[in-house]
Motif scaffolding. Structure first.
Motif, PDB file in Angstrom:
ATOM      1  N   GLY A 254       0.801  -1.208   0.000  1.00  0.00           N
ATOM      2  CA  GLY A 254       0.000   0.000   0.000  1.00  0.00           C
ATOM      3  C   GLY A 254       0.832   1.255   0.000  1.00  0.00           C
ATOM      4  O   GLY A 254       0.378   2.309  -0.389  1.00  0.00           O
ATOM      5  N   GLY A 255       2.065   1.176   0.424  1.00  0.00           N
ATOM      6  CA  GLY A 255       2.883   2.378   0.531  1.00  0.00           C
ATOM      7  C   GLY A 255       4.314   2.139   0.109  1.00  0.00           C
ATOM      8  O   GLY A 255       5.208   2.174   0.935  1.00  0.00           O
ATOM      9  N   LEU A 256       4.519   1.883  -1.158  1.00  0.00           N
ATOM     10  CA  LEU A 256       5.876   1.672  -1.639  1.00  0.00           C
ATOM     11  C   LEU A 256       6.654   2.991  -1.599  1.00  0.00           C
ATOM     12  O   LEU A 256       6.102   4.048  -1.927  1.00  0.00           O
ATOM     13  CB  LEU A 256       5.860   1.142  -3.074  1.00  0.00           C
ATOM     14  N   PRO A 257       7.921   2.949  -1.218  1.00  0.00           N
ATOM     15  CA  PRO A 257       8.719   4.176  -1.250  1.00  0.00           C
ATOM     16  C   PRO A 257       8.945   4.618  -2.696  1.00  0.00           C
ATOM     17  O   PRO A 257       8.880   3.820  -3.628  1.00  0.00           O
ATOM     18  CB  PRO A 257      10.038   3.760  -0.582  1.00  0.00           C
ATOM     19  N   HIS A 258       9.224   5.873  -2.869  1.00  0.00           N
ATOM     20  CA  HIS A 258       9.334   6.429  -4.215  1.00  0.00           C
ATOM     21  C   HIS A 258      10.564   5.962  -4.976  1.00  0.00           C
ATOM     22  O   HIS A 258      10.618   6.118  -6.197  1.00  0.00           O
ATOM     23  CB  HIS A 258       9.297   7.950  -4.152  1.00  0.00           C
ATOM     24  N   ASP A 259      11.540   5.387  -4.302  1.00  0.00           N
ATOM     25  CA  ASP A 259      12.697   4.861  -5.035  1.00  0.00           C
ATOM     26  C   ASP A 259      12.497   3.402  -5.438  1.00  0.00           C
ATOM     27  O   ASP A 259      13.340   2.831  -6.116  1.00  0.00           O
ATOM     28  CB  ASP A 259      13.976   5.011  -4.217  1.00  0.00           C
ATOM     29  N   ASN A 260      11.353   2.806  -5.073  1.00  0.00           N
ATOM     30  CA  ASN A 260      11.052   1.433  -5.465  1.00  0.00           C
ATOM     31  C   ASN A 260      10.756   1.402  -6.957  1.00  0.00           C
ATOM     32  O   ASN A 260       9.978   2.209  -7.461  1.00  0.00           O
ATOM     33  CB  ASN A 260       9.847   0.925  -4.673  1.00  0.00           C
ATOM     34  N   PRO A 261      11.354   0.462  -7.701  1.00  0.00           N
ATOM     35  CA  PRO A 261      11.136   0.431  -9.154  1.00  0.00           C
ATOM     36  C   PRO A 261       9.686   0.150  -9.537  1.00  0.00           C
ATOM     37  O   PRO A 261       9.230   0.591 -10.589  1.00  0.00           O
ATOM     38  CB  PRO A 261      12.055  -0.692  -9.633  1.00  0.00           C
ATOM     39  N   TYR A 262       8.924  -0.548  -8.699  1.00  0.00           N
ATOM     40  CA  TYR A 262       7.529  -0.795  -9.016  1.00  0.00           C
ATOM     41  C   TYR A 262       6.709   0.479  -8.857  1.00  0.00           C
ATOM     42  O   TYR A 262       5.814   0.752  -9.639  1.00  0.00           O
ATOM     43  CB  TYR A 262       6.969  -1.924  -8.153  1.00  0.00           C
ATOM     44  N   TRP A 263       7.004   1.280  -7.835  1.00  0.00           N
ATOM     45  CA  TRP A 263       6.323   2.557  -7.691  1.00  0.00           C
ATOM     46  C   TRP A 263       6.649   3.440  -8.888  1.00  0.00           C
ATOM     47  O   TRP A 263       5.770   4.093  -9.449  1.00  0.00           O
ATOM     48  CB  TRP A 263       6.730   3.257  -6.391  1.00  0.00           C
ATOM     49  N   ARG A 264       7.913   3.456  -9.291  1.00  0.00           N
ATOM     50  CA  ARG A 264       8.337   4.297 -10.410  1.00  0.00           C
ATOM     51  C   ARG A 264       7.647   3.872 -11.708  1.00  0.00           C
ATOM     52  O   ARG A 264       7.298   4.707 -12.526  1.00  0.00           O
ATOM     53  CB  ARG A 264       9.847   4.270 -10.548  1.00  0.00           C
ATOM     54  N   SER A 265       7.437   2.569 -11.905  1.00  0.00           N
ATOM     55  CA  SER A 265       6.776   2.126 -13.138  1.00  0.00           C
ATOM     56  C   SER A 265       5.276   2.410 -13.107  1.00  0.00           C
ATOM     57  O   SER A 265       4.665   2.591 -14.147  1.00  0.00           O
ATOM     58  CB  SER A 265       7.022   0.642 -13.372  1.00  0.00           C
ATOM     59  N   ARG A 266       4.689   2.476 -11.923  1.00  0.00           N
ATOM     60  CA  ARG A 266       3.258   2.762 -11.819  1.00  0.00           C
ATOM     61  C   ARG A 266       2.968   4.258 -11.893  1.00  0.00           C
ATOM     62  O   ARG A 266       1.853   4.662 -12.206  1.00  0.00           O
ATOM     63  CB  ARG A 266       2.707   2.212 -10.505  1.00  0.00           C
ATOM     64  N   HIS A 267       3.951   5.087 -11.567  1.00  0.00           N
ATOM     65  CA  HIS A 267       3.791   6.544 -11.559  1.00  0.00           C
ATOM     66  C   HIS A 267       4.921   7.190 -12.358  1.00  0.00           C
ATOM     67  O   HIS A 267       5.751   7.903 -11.790  1.00  0.00           O
ATOM     68  CB  HIS A 267       3.800   7.070 -10.116  1.00  0.00           C
ATOM     69  N   PRO A 268       4.987   6.963 -13.652  1.00  0.00           N
ATOM     70  CA  PRO A 268       6.137   7.463 -14.427  1.00  0.00           C
ATOM     71  C   PRO A 268       6.236   8.984 -14.451  1.00  0.00           C
ATOM     72  O   PRO A 268       7.340   9.522 -14.455  1.00  0.00           O
ATOM     73  CB  PRO A 268       5.902   6.890 -15.827  1.00  0.00           C
ATOM     74  N   ASP A 269       5.105   9.706 -14.458  1.00  0.00           N
ATOM     75  CA  ASP A 269       5.158  11.168 -14.493  1.00  0.00           C
ATOM     76  C   ASP A 269       5.754  11.722 -13.204  1.00  0.00           C
ATOM     77  O   ASP A 269       6.643  12.582 -13.230  1.00  0.00           O
ATOM     78  CB  ASP A 269       3.767  11.755 -14.712  1.00  0.00           C
ATOM     79  N   LEU A 270       5.267  11.219 -12.072  1.00  0.00           N
ATOM     80  CA  LEU A 270       5.807  11.677 -10.787  1.00  0.00           C
ATOM     81  C   LEU A 270       7.274  11.285 -10.631  1.00  0.00           C
ATOM     82  O   LEU A 270       8.078  12.056 -10.108  1.00  0.00           O
ATOM     83  CB  LEU A 270       4.985  11.104  -9.636  1.00  0.00           C
ATOM     84  N   ALA A 271       7.615  10.085 -11.077  1.00  0.00           N
ATOM     85  CA  ALA A 271       9.003   9.630 -10.972  1.00  0.00           C
ATOM     86  C   ALA A 271       9.924  10.506 -11.813  1.00  0.00           C
ATOM     87  O   ALA A 271      11.030  10.857 -11.380  1.00  0.00           O
ATOM     88  CB  ALA A 271       9.115   8.175 -11.406  1.00  0.00           C
ATOM     89  N   ALA A 272       9.467  10.873 -13.007  1.00  0.00           N
ATOM     90  CA  ALA A 272      10.288  11.734 -13.868  1.00  0.00           C
ATOM     91  C   ALA A 272      10.465  13.109 -13.235  1.00  0.00           C
ATOM     92  O   ALA A 272      11.562  13.676 -13.274  1.00  0.00           O
ATOM     93  CB  ALA A 272       9.643  11.851 -15.243  1.00  0.00           C
ATOM     94  N   ARG A 273       9.385  13.642 -12.640  1.00  0.00           N
ATOM     95  CA  ARG A 273       9.515  14.947 -11.984  1.00  0.00           C
ATOM     96  C   ARG A 273      10.449  14.878 -10.783  1.00  0.00           C
ATOM     97  O   ARG A 273      11.255  15.780 -10.568  1.00  0.00           O
ATOM     98  CB  ARG A 273       8.140  15.440 -11.537  1.00  0.00           C
TER      99      ARG A 273
END
Length: 181
Positions: free
Chosen positions: A138-157
């Protein structure tokens, strides 16, 4: 999610997925081989026991095939090992429910007993845990690759924000030297 791009090859979770698949696969291989060593017939439902579980030749064959699948997934590693762990774990849990209703019925061709059902539930949950670890939360950290793949816009920002200095903020400060006397 794309299966191949979401987890870097050298990510630490890769070892966890491999370890889980290999451990459970080797256990199933040993169980299947012990069943074959007992010279069991394929559809025998007489309740022969191997390692505390009732088995027959067909269950031994299924155990060996699934064990080899898990060991092969461990050899490949990465997202493949994780996905195979999740799938095989879910099939184990489903098998536990199906065989719970087949106990003492003619359709019980794998000779499942109650100990096999409990084992199927526990092994399924263990294998799924190995596969889902770090992927489902429910709360993956933002450096987790799965979070980054699910939220590409936020990860890019976030990546862009950490690479360029923010306007209006002072640059790195150099501490002043104490006066020399």
């Amino acid at each position: 999610m794309r299966l191949r791009d979401e987890l870097p090859v050298d990510h630490p979770l890769n070892r966890f997925y491999r370890f889980g698949a290999a451990l459970c696969g080797l256990f199933l291989l040993v169980f299947g081989c012990l069943g074959f060593a007992g010279s069991l017939s394929a559809f025998d439902t007489a309740g022969r026991q191997v390692a505390g579980l009732s088995t027959n030749g067909l269950l031994s064959a299924v155990s060996v095939v699934v064990g080899l699948l898990l060991v092969a997934a461990a050899a490949v590693g990465g997202n493949i090992a994780s996905s195979v762990n999740i799938t095989v774990g879910a099939l184990f849990v489903l098998s536990g429910f199906v065989h719970l209703f087949l106990i003492d019925r003619p359709a019980n061709v794998l000779d499942f007993g109650m100990s096999n059902v409990v084992f199927s539930f526990l092994m399924g949950l263990l294998i799924m845990t190995f596969g889902m670890y770090g992927r489902v939360s429910g709360g993956l950290p933002h450096d987790n690759p799965y979070w980054r793949s699910r939220h590409p816009d936020l990860a890019a920002r976030e990546t862009a924000a950490t690479r360029r200095p923010r306007p209006g903020l002072p640059g790195p400060s150099v501490p002043a030297r104490p006066p020399t006397t």
